[in-house]
Design a protein around this motif. Structure first.
Motif, PDB file in Angstrom:
ATOM      1  N   SER A  75       0.854  -1.184   0.000  1.00  0.00           N
ATOM      2  CA  SER A  75       0.000   0.000   0.000  1.00  0.00           C
ATOM      3  C   SER A  75       0.892   1.237   0.000  1.00  0.00           C
ATOM      4  CB  SER A  75      -0.902   0.015   1.237  1.00  0.00           C
ATOM      5  OG  SER A  75      -1.679   1.194   1.268  1.00  0.00           O
ATOM      6  N   ASP A  76       0.647   2.131  -0.936  1.00  0.00           N
ATOM      7  CA  ASP A  76       1.410   3.367  -1.005  1.00  0.00           C
ATOM      8  C   ASP A  76       1.038   4.326   0.119  1.00  0.00           C
ATOM      9  OD1 ASP A  76       2.772   2.544  -3.268  1.00  0.00           O
ATOM     10  OD2 ASP A  76       1.304   3.447  -4.632  1.00  0.00           O
ATOM     11  N   ASP A  77      -0.231   4.235   0.572  1.00  0.00           N
ATOM     12  CA  ASP A  77      -0.710   5.155   1.598  1.00  0.00           C
ATOM     13  C   ASP A  77      -1.774   4.458   2.455  1.00  0.00           C
ATOM     14  OD1 ASP A  77      -1.642   7.252   3.146  1.00  0.00           O
ATOM     15  OD2 ASP A  77      -1.863   8.641   1.464  1.00  0.00           O
ATOM     16  N   PRO A  78      -1.337   3.697   3.469  1.00  0.00           N
ATOM     17  CA  PRO A  78      -2.293   2.966   4.308  1.00  0.00           C
ATOM     18  C   PRO A  78      -3.345   3.867   4.956  1.00  0.00           C
ATOM     19  CG  PRO A  78      -0.067   2.232   4.768  1.00  0.00           C
ATOM     20  CD  PRO A  78       0.042   3.428   3.869  1.00  0.00           C
ATOM     21  N   GLN A  79      -2.965   5.084   5.299  1.00  0.00           N
ATOM     22  CA  GLN A  79      -3.908   6.022   5.921  1.00  0.00           C
ATOM     23  C   GLN A  79      -5.038   6.367   4.952  1.00  0.00           C
ATOM     24  OE1 GLN A  79      -3.025   6.863   9.069  1.00  0.00           O
ATOM     25  NE2 GLN A  79      -4.556   8.363   9.579  1.00  0.00           N
ATOM     26  N   ALA A  80      -4.697   6.710   3.718  1.00  0.00           N
ATOM     27  CA  ALA A  80      -5.708   7.047   2.717  1.00  0.00           C
ATOM     28  C   ALA A  80      -6.539   5.814   2.366  1.00  0.00           C
ATOM     29  CB  ALA A  80      -5.053   7.614   1.465  1.00  0.00           C
ATOM     30  N   GLN A  81      -5.885   4.666   2.302  1.00  0.00           N
ATOM     31  CA  GLN A  81      -6.591   3.417   2.017  1.00  0.00           C
ATOM     32  C   GLN A  81      -7.611   3.140   3.127  1.00  0.00           C
ATOM     33  OE1 GLN A  81      -4.070   0.087   1.028  1.00  0.00           O
ATOM     34  NE2 GLN A  81      -5.493  -1.346   1.965  1.00  0.00           N
ATOM     35  N   ALA A  82      -7.204   3.307   4.366  1.00  0.00           N
ATOM     36  CA  ALA A  82      -8.104   3.076   5.493  1.00  0.00           C
ATOM     37  C   ALA A  82      -9.297   4.018   5.435  1.00  0.00           C
ATOM     38  CB  ALA A  82      -7.355   3.270   6.811  1.00  0.00           C
TER      39      ALA A  82
END
Length: 61
Positions: free
Chosen positions: A22-29
């Protein structure tokens, strides 16, 4: 609006997500939680749709 604590908790990647990366776990979440919230609110407005409501234990069996 999604609670910051929910985002932090969900940003801890699942094993499948770790494997895929994941390039951006925060945005994915945030996206996953927003989609989940949207689906839950949509469910209330469309009771004729066939949506299964199971706990994670029921889904695993």
């Amino acid at each position: 609006m999604i609670d910051d604590e929910r985002i932090r908790d969900r940003a801890e990647l699942l094993p499948e997500e770790l494997a895929a990366g994941s390039d951006d776990p925060q945005a994915q979440a945030e996206a996953v939680l927003q989609d989940s919230d949207d689906r839950e609110s949509y469910r209330e407005t469309a009771p004729d749709l066939r949506i299964e409501h199971r706990t994670s234990d029921e889904a695993a069996s």
